[in-house]
Design an enzyme around this catalytic site. Structure first.
Site, PDB file in Angstrom:
ATOM      1  N   GLU A   1     -10.808   0.307  10.490  1.00  0.00           N
ATOM      2  CA  GLU A   1     -10.489  -0.069   9.121  1.00  0.00           C
ATOM      3  C   GLU A   1     -11.613   0.459   8.242  1.00  0.00           C
ATOM      4  O   GLU A   1     -12.626  -0.199   8.029  1.00  0.00           O
ATOM      5  CB  GLU A   1     -10.363  -1.589   9.010  1.00  0.00           C
ATOM      6  CG  GLU A   1     -10.180  -2.108   7.593  1.00  0.00           C
ATOM      7  CD  GLU A   1      -8.992  -1.503   6.882  1.00  0.00           C
ATOM      8  OE1 GLU A   1      -9.145  -1.172   5.690  1.00  0.00           O
ATOM      9  OE2 GLU A   1      -7.937  -1.337   7.511  1.00  0.00           O
TER      10      GLU A   1
ATOM     11  N   CYS B   1     -12.683  -2.570   0.247  1.00  0.00           N
ATOM     12  CA  CYS B   1     -12.315  -1.207   0.641  1.00  0.00           C
ATOM     13  C   CYS B   1     -11.084  -0.701  -0.088  1.00  0.00           C
ATOM     14  O   CYS B   1     -10.851   0.508  -0.140  1.00  0.00           O
ATOM     15  CB  CYS B   1     -12.105  -1.135   2.154  1.00  0.00           C
ATOM     16  SG  CYS B   1     -10.738  -2.158   2.759  1.00  0.00           S
TER      17      CYS B   1
END
Length: 475
Positions: free
Chosen positions: A215, A249
């Site tokens: 991720e 993110c």
């Protein structure tokens, strides 16, 4: 009687009478029953989480409850409610030769899974998204909280193992050098959420051919059309970018818009920032700080890379940016959604591809890939939508999916199974040598009832023109 014996110690706070004071409070609280409800137990752990995140990043309690506790609880409840159905074998379609057999897919755990938690969302990404999905699938799990968020690391290491079976779950607290040595062991599956640690994990996993889930995030363009409401767009762009102080993110990184929209957007962003956090940002209780010195210096370097539109002061000692900032680099005209997406793809063609795409438009255009329309970030709160997996190109590309059932399937190995019925050796003889011509061809499908009634053999022959039709011969 014990309470009465301690009454004389109420006004004496010396160390000699500290035990009496503690017993007085405990014996007075126990009859009230406040420790019995479930809400009391969850509130105690929730308060510990709020205090740890406040020490690490001065994160507002509302943001912690929204982006860590609430979403983690929702994810775990969804998994517990559906785990029995997900674990069942799935029957699949069969061809004509296997109609009497059973074809199904079963889910098996991988084995020993290593979860290296990121620091920006230390509870959700360690326990709700990936750690919470690797445990119910039947894996044995090694949990490694991030050492960057020190207080959350200490809390998770002390509290979590008291709820888990220590024979199947363990906790590791270490830095980057210790992670490198840890990855020398052969794991059956690895998850991590950082580009730098992801390179270390991929290198170690290649030695043992271990599957890896990454991720990594990426750059997230935000397209704003000329027809949208500027004030509303500014509200959700500022909120999405500055929640968790931009340490997300999937936060919108830069805007793609026309020059005309840019002139209207900049004052709206400034106004929305002031509305959210006030004119003196350092006095706002709703704005956090960067987690460590390294991340703080990275933000400072970013401010010197372009023309700063909204400048503020920085406190390096507290890792705190006292005013919201926005840098404006070189851009170009962009009037259509797909044109902006092509511009974003060209911009990242030599680096990482766009991880998420946000669009503010009044039209019904739908961009390809993971995207959000007229909002940002909120899609990650839905357990029905998979999270992760950006464009599979060179650069910082995610691998694997999680959320709800996608988490269960990510940490489960799907195995195909075919159970043949007994006493069907006559059918098996068709595949044995010596081979006969056309044996491998499947039989034609049976004719439909309507077609069999109208076949040529059942129709009388046609008569020449000018003659009466012939009657079929009597049966």
């Amino acid at each position: 009687r014990q309470i009465e014996a301690c009454q004389g110690c109420l006004h004496d706070t010396t160390l000699h009478n500290a035990d009496c004071l503690q017993r007085l409070c405990l014996w007075a609280a126990w009859p009230s029953g406040r420790t019995r409800p479930l809400e009391y137990h969850t509130a105690q752990l929730e308060q510990d989480i709020l205090e740890a995140t406040a020490l690490d990043m001065h994160k507002p309690s509302f943001e912690v409850k929204l982006s860590e506790i609430s979403i983690c609880r929702r994810e775990l409840n969804h998994m517990l409610n559906n785990l029995g159905a997900w674990m069942k074998d799935e029957n699949e379609d069969k061809n004509w030769a296997m109609q009497l057999d059973s074809a199904f897919i079963c889910k098996d755990p991988y084995g020993v899974v290593l979860i290296i938690g990121p620091w920006n969302y230390p509870i959700y990404l360690l326990l709700g998204g990936d750690g919470g999905g690797s445990c119910p699938t039947g894996n044995c799990v090694v949990l490694k909280p991030s050492e960057i968020s020190r207080n959350m690391e200490r809390l998770v290491a002390e509290a979590l193992l008291s709820y888990l079976n220590k024979d199947c779950f363990t906790m590791v607290t270490a830095g980057r050098e210790e992670i490198t040595r840890l990855l020398e062991n052969k794991f059956d599956y690895i998850f991590t959420g950082s580009p730098s640690v992801g390179r270390i994990a991929m290198t170690a996993a290649a030695k043992h051919l271990t599957p890896v889930m990454l991720e990594l995030g990426g750059k997230n363009p935000c397209y704003i059309s000329d027809t949208c409401d500027v004030q509303n767009v500014a509200l959700w762009v500022v909120w999405g970018h500055f929640i968790n102080t931009g340490q997300t993110c999937i936060a919108p990184d830069y805007v793609l818009c026309s020059v005309e929209m840019q002139e209207k957007l900049m004052p709206a962003l400034h106004e929305a920032t002031t509305e959210f956090y006030g004119s003196e940002l350092h006095n706002s209780p709703d704005f956090a700080c960067t987690v460590r010195d390294k991340q703080f210096k990275c933000v400072q370097a970013l401010l010197s890379s372009g023309r700063v539109a909204i400048r503020g002061e920085a406190d390096e000692k507290e890792c705190y940016i006292r005013e919201s900032t926005a840098s404006m680099g070189a851009g170009g005209r962009c009037h259509h959604l797909h044109q902006c997406l092509r511009m974003a793809a060209d911009r990242h063609s030599m680096s990482s591809p766009p991880a998420r795409r946000w669009a503010a438009t009044s039209t019904s255009q739908r961009p390809q890939g993971q995207c959000g329309g007229n909002d940002v970030i909120t899609h990650m709160m839905l357990t029905s939508l998979p999270f992760g997996g950006s464009v599979p190109r060179s650069g910082h590309s995610d691998t694997g999916l999680y959320h709800g059932r996608f988490t269960f399937e990510t940490f489960s190995h799907l195995r195909s199974a075919l159970l043949r019925a007994d006493g069907r050796e006559a059918l098996n003889s068709l595949r044995y040598p010596p081979y006969a011509p056309h044996r491998h061809e499947e039989p034609p499908p049976p004719a439909r009832r309507s077609e069999s009634r109208l076949s040529k053999r059942s129709l009388p022959p046609l008569s020449p023109p000018g003659q009466s039709p012939r009657r079929p011969a009597a049966l």
